[in-house]
Motif scaffolding. Structure first.
Motif, PDB file in Angstrom:
ATOM      1  N   HIS B 317      25.908  22.231  44.882  1.00 32.62           N
ATOM      2  CA  HIS B 317      24.849  21.380  44.351  1.00 32.62           C
ATOM      3  C   HIS B 317      23.685  21.354  45.322  1.00 32.62           C
ATOM      4  O   HIS B 317      23.847  21.591  46.512  1.00 32.62           O
ATOM      5  CB  HIS B 317      25.393  19.980  44.087  1.00 32.62           C
ATOM      6  CG  HIS B 317      26.507  20.021  43.085  1.00 32.62           C
ATOM      7  ND1 HIS B 317      26.294  20.279  41.751  1.00 32.62           N
ATOM      8  CD2 HIS B 317      27.845  19.890  43.227  1.00 32.62           C
ATOM      9  CE1 HIS B 317      27.449  20.291  41.120  1.00 32.62           C
ATOM     10  NE2 HIS B 317      28.407  20.069  41.988  1.00 32.62           N
ATOM     11  N   GLY B 318      22.518  21.101  44.781  1.00 32.39           N
ATOM     12  CA  GLY B 318      21.341  20.942  45.633  1.00 32.39           C
ATOM     13  C   GLY B 318      20.721  22.278  46.038  1.00 32.39           C
ATOM     14  O   GLY B 318      20.883  23.294  45.370  1.00 32.39           O
ATOM     15  N   GLN B 319      20.041  22.225  47.182  1.00 37.00           N
ATOM     16  CA  GLN B 319      19.223  23.346  47.648  1.00 37.00           C
ATOM     17  C   GLN B 319      19.992  24.663  47.788  1.00 37.00           C
ATOM     18  O   GLN B 319      19.536  25.714  47.367  1.00 37.00           O
ATOM     19  CB  GLN B 319      18.606  22.989  49.008  1.00 37.00           C
ATOM     20  CG  GLN B 319      17.570  21.895  48.939  1.00 37.00           C
ATOM     21  CD  GLN B 319      16.243  22.400  48.417  1.00 37.00           C
ATOM     22  OE1 GLN B 319      15.844  23.503  48.749  1.00 37.00           O
ATOM     23  NE2 GLN B 319      15.592  21.613  47.591  1.00 37.00           N
ATOM     24  N   SER B 320      21.189  24.575  48.418  1.00 34.75           N
ATOM     25  CA  SER B 320      21.883  25.820  48.762  1.00 34.75           C
ATOM     26  C   SER B 320      22.202  26.646  47.518  1.00 34.75           C
ATOM     27  O   SER B 320      22.053  27.876  47.514  1.00 34.75           O
ATOM     28  CB  SER B 320      23.143  25.507  49.561  1.00 34.75           C
ATOM     29  OG  SER B 320      23.849  24.453  48.953  1.00 34.75           O
ATOM     30  N   LEU B 323      19.106  28.330  46.358  1.00 33.36           N
ATOM     31  CA  LEU B 323      18.715  29.402  47.268  1.00 33.36           C
ATOM     32  C   LEU B 323      19.542  30.662  46.987  1.00 33.36           C
ATOM     33  O   LEU B 323      19.012  31.780  46.913  1.00 33.36           O
ATOM     34  CB  LEU B 323      18.936  28.935  48.713  1.00 33.36           C
ATOM     35  CG  LEU B 323      18.112  29.660  49.769  1.00 33.36           C
ATOM     36  CD1 LEU B 323      16.635  29.421  49.525  1.00 33.36           C
ATOM     37  CD2 LEU B 323      18.501  29.189  51.163  1.00 33.36           C
ATOM     38  N   LEU B 324      20.854  30.482  46.801  1.00 33.58           N
ATOM     39  CA  LEU B 324      21.716  31.636  46.514  1.00 33.58           C
ATOM     40  C   LEU B 324      21.329  32.278  45.189  1.00 33.58           C
ATOM     41  O   LEU B 324      21.309  33.506  45.065  1.00 33.58           O
ATOM     42  CB  LEU B 324      23.182  31.200  46.471  1.00 33.58           C
ATOM     43  CG  LEU B 324      23.826  30.824  47.804  1.00 33.58           C
ATOM     44  CD1 LEU B 324      25.308  30.604  47.624  1.00 33.58           C
ATOM     45  CD2 LEU B 324      23.584  31.910  48.836  1.00 33.58           C
ATOM     46  N   SER B 325      21.038  31.457  44.194  1.00 31.31           N
ATOM     47  CA  SER B 325      20.598  32.008  42.915  1.00 31.31           C
ATOM     48  C   SER B 325      19.361  32.865  43.093  1.00 31.31           C
ATOM     49  O   SER B 325      19.238  33.951  42.496  1.00 31.31           O
ATOM     50  CB  SER B 325      20.281  30.883  41.930  1.00 31.31           C
ATOM     51  OG  SER B 325      21.463  30.381  41.386  1.00 31.31           O
ATOM     52  N   ALA B 326      18.450  32.395  43.942  1.00 32.57           N
ATOM     53  CA  ALA B 326      17.218  33.153  44.178  1.00 32.57           C
ATOM     54  C   ALA B 326      17.531  34.485  44.851  1.00 32.57           C
ATOM     55  O   ALA B 326      16.984  35.525  44.483  1.00 32.57           O
ATOM     56  CB  ALA B 326      16.258  32.335  45.038  1.00 32.57           C
ATOM     57  N   VAL B 327      18.451  34.466  45.831  1.00 29.64           N
ATOM     58  CA  VAL B 327      18.848  35.713  46.495  1.00 29.64           C
ATOM     59  C   VAL B 327      19.427  36.691  45.480  1.00 29.64           C
ATOM     60  O   VAL B 327      19.092  37.883  45.453  1.00 29.64           O
ATOM     61  CB  VAL B 327      19.877  35.427  47.611  1.00 29.64           C
ATOM     62  CG1 VAL B 327      20.483  36.705  48.139  1.00 29.64           C
ATOM     63  CG2 VAL B 327      19.227  34.642  48.739  1.00 29.64           C
ATOM     64  N   LEU B 328      20.296  36.183  44.590  1.00 27.83           N
ATOM     65  CA  LEU B 328      20.908  37.033  43.585  1.00 27.83           C
ATOM     66  C   LEU B 328      19.873  37.568  42.609  1.00 27.83           C
ATOM     67  O   LEU B 328      19.936  38.732  42.196  1.00 27.83           O
ATOM     68  CB  LEU B 328      21.994  36.257  42.838  1.00 27.83           C
ATOM     69  CG  LEU B 328      23.268  36.046  43.659  1.00 27.83           C
ATOM     70  CD1 LEU B 328      24.136  34.972  43.052  1.00 27.83           C
ATOM     71  CD2 LEU B 328      24.036  37.353  43.754  1.00 27.83           C
ATOM     72  N   ALA B 329      18.912  36.725  42.234  1.00 28.67           N
ATOM     73  CA  ALA B 329      17.865  37.189  41.319  1.00 28.67           C
ATOM     74  C   ALA B 329      17.062  38.302  41.977  1.00 28.67           C
ATOM     75  O   ALA B 329      16.724  39.319  41.338  1.00 28.67           O
ATOM     76  CB  ALA B 329      16.951  36.040  40.930  1.00 28.67           C
ATOM     77  N   GLY B 330      16.773  38.148  43.272  1.00 26.61           N
ATOM     78  CA  GLY B 330      16.065  39.201  43.992  1.00 26.61           C
ATOM     79  C   GLY B 330      16.880  40.489  43.998  1.00 26.61           C
ATOM     80  O   GLY B 330      16.351  41.571  43.743  1.00 26.61           O
ATOM     81  N   GLY B 331      18.180  40.375  44.261  1.00 29.96           N
ATOM     82  CA  GLY B 331      19.048  41.557  44.249  1.00 29.96           C
ATOM     83  C   GLY B 331      19.078  42.217  42.891  1.00 29.96           C
ATOM     84  O   GLY B 331      19.018  43.440  42.776  1.00 29.96           O
ATOM     85  N   ALA B 332      19.155  41.399  41.843  1.00 27.13           N
ATOM     86  CA  ALA B 332      19.170  41.954  40.497  1.00 27.13           C
ATOM     87  C   ALA B 332      17.878  42.710  40.227  1.00 27.13           C
ATOM     88  O   ALA B 332      17.879  43.810  39.662  1.00 27.13           O
ATOM     89  CB  ALA B 332      19.352  40.839  39.472  1.00 27.13           C
TER      90      ALA B 332
END
Lengths: 129, 510
Positions: B317-320, B323-332
């Protein structure tokens, strides 16, 4: 035509036996030439190289096909294997999710080394002649 | 999901792609540079590039989505993607490199000495390339919508623009560098969040995966038919065949082999690729399993393909989590960009060489620069699948990719294998095999993609054509070749010498 001047005439050679040294030297023309020009001899060598490589390839593929293809067959024939566990982890997942990859790498590495060996031996044979 | 994080990650990936691409632009001058990086790429970097190019939307999002939705049997997809490289290594890696051709049609023409075969292969390359580009663009739209809420067409358009700019500007040399960077980007992007999420899962007491609803076939067990799959055994075997044999026939994979300096390097490169892919493919199933733990039911309107992107916020929950979702979106996005770049590169290469160049010459009277034709071809190569992606209804990312593999396995696999190893292959035989295999597989693909769901055996056979279409293509090629012995290409012996003799052998090559 007038006879050639005395100076240009080749020196007389006394023939005492067949010219064995010269005859072998002609055969020493590089084998790579035969291969490049697809003479019958070159073809024989190439066919040898190709069949050695193909045998190696088919051996590796047969191993892979038996290993991977055997897995679903195992699940069909022995349904108990579908739910097997190792510790708390399901065995089929471990095999197909993780174990397959190092095995594939080992097989690929074996193939690369073996095929380079086949080629090295081929080059040795060609260089020796 | 936090939109700002996601947009930042995607922008960063696009920027890195463009900057590394521009870096290569300064050294890309001749046609040879343009297409195959002047053949000076080392095996290690080349392998990273192949990995970067190969790990597509299907790998990054699709596999996790498939395993999440349909269970254990879908694990064969990543396995098949990897094993395909072992098969490629064993059967054709070195001969392909030694053939010295730029593209697949080049190889076909050199081996079979026929312009018509060349044209046939060109059409197939473009067909397979477009079929493979389709899910990349759909995946981009999907990821972009999850991240930003923008309509699906925007994400695809971003990929189109970045790829065209990159490919058209620098050609393969910039692409090789870009792809090599992309592999490590993607591995980081999928591995780091996976470790964090698994850590959180262990912290939660490691609960088991759940399937909501009535007790049916088991999600976690092989061949259970979970997710409504008919004839699971046939589907499994057909998938294995399509992926294992189809890899060698993918146009963007082949073009990479020509950037190796010699046959030895081609083998070494492939070996490294197997290692790199193996490391990557351990991770997508992790997302599927955790997805079953934390998100046993997807929110309405969400496709299974987005499970990877949706998972972090469900676990943390929250920021972390954001942040991980954003990293994964970048990878995708890295995945869409790199695969689309490679495919565009090879499709554009073929379009340029075989279709556009002669026409442009006729119009301009040989007054244009070769690279200009290629740039035009790049635009064409990308715009057509983008339009198609807008028009067709998406059917799972990995499924569409699987169809592209099936088509490649039924056409180029027999051509490459028999072309490399069988001296009696004739021009007529090869053409017949390509036409029959291509028609059968493409027919099955079209019926599956455009027709409604078909039940029973016909549905299974059409959805997974490789198990029957590939053997038929092989058989047709062999039988017709044997029936037309007078049509063996005259230079077969010479070509075979070139394909199989080690480079150290100083041949009199022309």
């Amino acid at each position: 035509m007038s006879p050639a001047p005395e100076a240009a005439a080749p020196a007389r050679v006394r023939v005492t036996s067949t010219r064995r040294a010269a005859a072998t030297r002609r055969g020493l023309a590089p084998l790579s030439h035969d291969i490049g020009e697809q003479t019958d001899l070159g073809e024989v060598y190439m066919a040898g190289l190709m069949s050695a490589q193909l045998r190696l390839a088919l051996r590796v593929l047969a191993f892979g096909a038996a290993g991977l293809g055997g897995l679903p067959l195992l699940f069909v024939l022995v349904p108990a294997t579908r739910g097997m566990e190792l510790g708390r982890l399901p065995l089929p997942w471990l095999v197909l999710g993780i174990l397959v990859y190092p095995v594939a790498l080992v097989v690929a590495r074996y193939y690369v080394r073996a095929s380079e060996r086949v080629e090295r031996e081929f080059l040795d044979v060609v260089a020796r002649r | 999901m936090n939109t700002a994080y996601g947009i930042t990650a995607i922008t960063l990936v696009c920027a890195v792609t463009l900057v590394t691409g521009a870096f290569g632009l300064r050294v890309s001058r001749t046609t040879s540079d343009f297409f195959v990086a002047g053949r000076t790429v080392t095996p290690y970097r080349n392998a990273s590039a192949i990995g970067g190019e190969y790990l597509s939307a299907a790998s990054f999002l699709g596999i996790a989505g498939l395993v999440y939705a349909s269970g254990f049997d879908m694990l064969w997809f990543p396995v098949g993607y990897t094993v395909g490289y072992v098969v490629l290594l064993v059967l054709v890696a070195a001969p392909l490199r030694r053939s010295g051709a730029y593209t697949l049609p080049d190889f076909a023409e050199a081996r079979l000495e026929s312009r018509s075969i060349r044209l046939l292969c060109s059409v197939l390359v473009v067909g397979i390339g477009w079929l493979y580009l389709l899910p990349q663009l759909q995946g981009a739209g999907l990821a972009f919508r999850v991240v930003t809420g923008a309509p699906a067409w925007v994400g695809g358009l971003v990929v189109v623009v970045v790829v065209v700019a990159n490919v058209a500007a620098g050609g393969m040399r910039s692409i090789t560098l870009v792809q090599a960077v992309q592999y490590w980007l993607k591995l980081t992007a999928i591995a780091v969040p996976a470790f964090v999420l698994v850590g959180a899962w262990v912290g939660d007491g490691a609960p088991g995966p759940r399937v909501l609803g009535e007790a049916g076939p088991s999600w976690a067990e092989p061949l259970s038919g979970f997710g409504g799959q008919d004839h699971a055994v046939y589907a499994t075997y057909s998938t294995i065949i399509a992926l294992a044999l189809g890899t060698m026939g993918l146009p963007h994979v082949l073009v990479r082999f020509y950037t190796n300096p010699d046959g030895h390097a081609a083998r070494r490169t492939t070996l490294t690729v197997v290692a790199l892919l193996g490391v990557f493919y351990v991770f997508p199933p992790v997302y599927a399993i955790l997805g079953r733990v934390y998100l046993p039911e997807l929110p309405g309107g969400t496709r299974a393909d987005s499970i990877v992107l949706a998972l972090p916020s469900a676990v943390l929950h929250g920021q972390s989590g954001q942040l991980l979702s954003a990293v994964l979106a970048g990878g995708a996005f890295a995945a869409f960009l790199s695969t689309a770049s490679g495919l565009t590169m090879s499709v554009a290469g073929v379009l340029d060489q075989d279709l556009l160049r002669s026409r442009i010459s006729r119009i301009t009277g040989d007054d244009h620069v070769v690279a200009q034709g290629f740039r035009l071809a790049t635009v064409v190569a990308m715009v057509v699948p983008y339009a198609a992606a807008r028009l067709t209804e998406p059917i799972g990312l990995a499924t569409t990719v699987g169809l592209a593999f099936a088509l490649a396995a039924s056409t180029f696999c027999p051509l490459l294998v028999l072309g490399s190893w069988w001296r009696r292959l004739t021009t007529v035989g090869a053409a017949a095999g390509l036409v029959v295999g291509g028609t059968l597989a493409a027919g099955a693909v079209l019926v599956t993609m455009l027709g409604g769901p078909i039940g029973g055996w016909p549905g299974s056979l059409l959805a997974q054509p490789a198990a029957w279409s590939t053997p038929i293509a092989f058989a047709v090629m062999v039988v017709v070749s044997l029936a037309t012995p007078s049509r063996v290409p005259r230079g077969t012996a010479r070509t075979m010498v070139r394909l199989h003799s080690p480079e150290d052998l100083a041949l009199h090559r022309d």
